[in-house]
Design a protein around this motif. Sequence first.
Motif, short mmCIF file in Angstrom:
data_model
loop_
_atom_site.label_atom_id
_atom_site.label_comp_id
_atom_site.label_asym_id
_atom_site.label_seq_id
_atom_site.Cartn_x
_atom_site.Cartn_y
_atom_site.Cartn_z
N UNK A 98 0.81 -1.20 0.00
CA UNK A 98 0.00 0.00 0.00
C UNK A 98 0.86 1.26 0.00
N UNK A 99 2.07 1.19 0.52
CA UNK A 99 2.89 2.40 0.61
C UNK A 99 3.33 2.90 -0.75
N UNK A 100 3.20 2.10 -1.79
CA UNK A 100 3.57 2.52 -3.13
C UNK A 100 2.36 2.84 -4.00
N UNK A 101 1.17 2.64 -3.48
CA UNK A 101 -0.04 2.89 -4.25
C UNK A 101 -0.26 4.39 -4.43
N UNK A 102 -0.59 4.78 -5.64
CA UNK A 102 -0.90 6.17 -5.95
C UNK A 102 -2.31 6.22 -6.52
N UNK A 103 -3.09 7.22 -6.10
CA UNK A 103 -4.47 7.36 -6.56
C UNK A 103 -4.64 8.75 -7.15
N UNK A 104 -5.22 8.81 -8.35
CA UNK A 104 -5.47 10.08 -9.02
C UNK A 104 -6.95 10.14 -9.38
N UNK A 105 -7.64 11.11 -8.83
CA UNK A 105 -9.07 11.28 -9.09
C UNK A 105 -9.26 12.49 -10.01
N UNK A 106 -9.97 12.28 -11.10
CA UNK A 106 -10.24 13.36 -12.05
C UNK A 106 -11.72 13.69 -11.95
N UNK A 107 -12.02 14.95 -11.60
CA UNK A 107 -13.41 15.41 -11.44
C UNK A 107 -14.17 14.50 -10.49
N UNK A 108 -13.64 14.30 -9.31
CA UNK A 108 -14.21 13.36 -8.37
C UNK A 108 -15.51 13.88 -7.74
N UNK A 109 -16.50 13.00 -7.72
CA UNK A 109 -17.75 13.30 -7.01
C UNK A 109 -17.88 12.38 -5.79
N UNK A 110 -16.77 11.78 -5.39
CA UNK A 110 -16.77 10.87 -4.25
C UNK A 110 -17.12 11.60 -2.96
N UNK A 111 -17.71 10.87 -2.04
CA UNK A 111 -18.04 11.43 -0.73
C UNK A 111 -16.96 11.17 0.29
N UNK A 112 -16.21 10.09 0.11
CA UNK A 112 -15.20 9.73 1.09
C UNK A 112 -13.89 9.43 0.37
N UNK A 113 -12.88 10.25 0.61
CA UNK A 113 -11.56 10.08 0.02
C UNK A 113 -10.54 10.21 1.15
N UNK A 114 -9.76 9.16 1.36
CA UNK A 114 -8.79 9.16 2.44
C UNK A 114 -7.45 8.64 1.91
N UNK A 115 -6.45 9.49 1.93
CA UNK A 115 -5.13 9.13 1.43
C UNK A 115 -4.19 8.63 2.49
N UNK A 116 -4.71 8.24 3.62
CA UNK A 116 -3.87 7.84 4.75
C UNK A 116 -2.96 6.66 4.41
N UNK A 117 -3.42 5.73 3.62
CA UNK A 117 -2.65 4.52 3.36
C UNK A 117 -2.04 4.44 1.97
N UNK A 118 -2.03 5.53 1.24
CA UNK A 118 -1.43 5.55 -0.09
C UNK A 118 -0.27 6.54 -0.11
N UNK A 119 0.65 6.34 -1.04
CA UNK A 119 1.82 7.23 -1.08
C UNK A 119 1.49 8.57 -1.73
N UNK A 120 0.49 8.61 -2.60
CA UNK A 120 0.13 9.86 -3.26
C UNK A 120 -1.35 9.83 -3.63
N UNK A 121 -2.07 10.87 -3.25
CA UNK A 121 -3.49 11.00 -3.59
C UNK A 121 -3.69 12.40 -4.14
#
Length: 114
Positions: free
Chosen positions: A1-24
């Motif tokens: 998980x420490x190497x996981x990167x997440x990129x959201x484009x035009x996000x309509x999400x209600x819950x976004x937590x980057x605690x366990x990813x290296x880049x959000x």
Amino acid sequence: MSKMEVYLVASAAHYVNGKYVSNLECLSNRGDPVAVAGHLYPEVLKRFWFNTRGAGMLYNDCIDQVRRRHGVINGSNYLIPIQKGAFSGSKLVTSYLSKKPKEESASETSELLP
């Protein structure tokens, strides 16, 4: 998980937590109604917009990349501008999308062949 990167484009999400990813990162245009309903929803109101579990909207540890442009999520409002240098502060753009693919040589692929 420490190497996981997440990129959201035009996000309509209600819950976004980057605690366990290296880049959000959240990439959005100010005039995009999808992004305004999520990522760009006014901060003071996020706790009042409840999801189906009764929790307010949450964006934690997200690096905001916001442009002052209009337009919904499609190639002409996100992908084409990225190719032209938009969102230049984003790791997605600088590390992945702006690089030209390197040519594979026989020595690089020979290790993969039996």
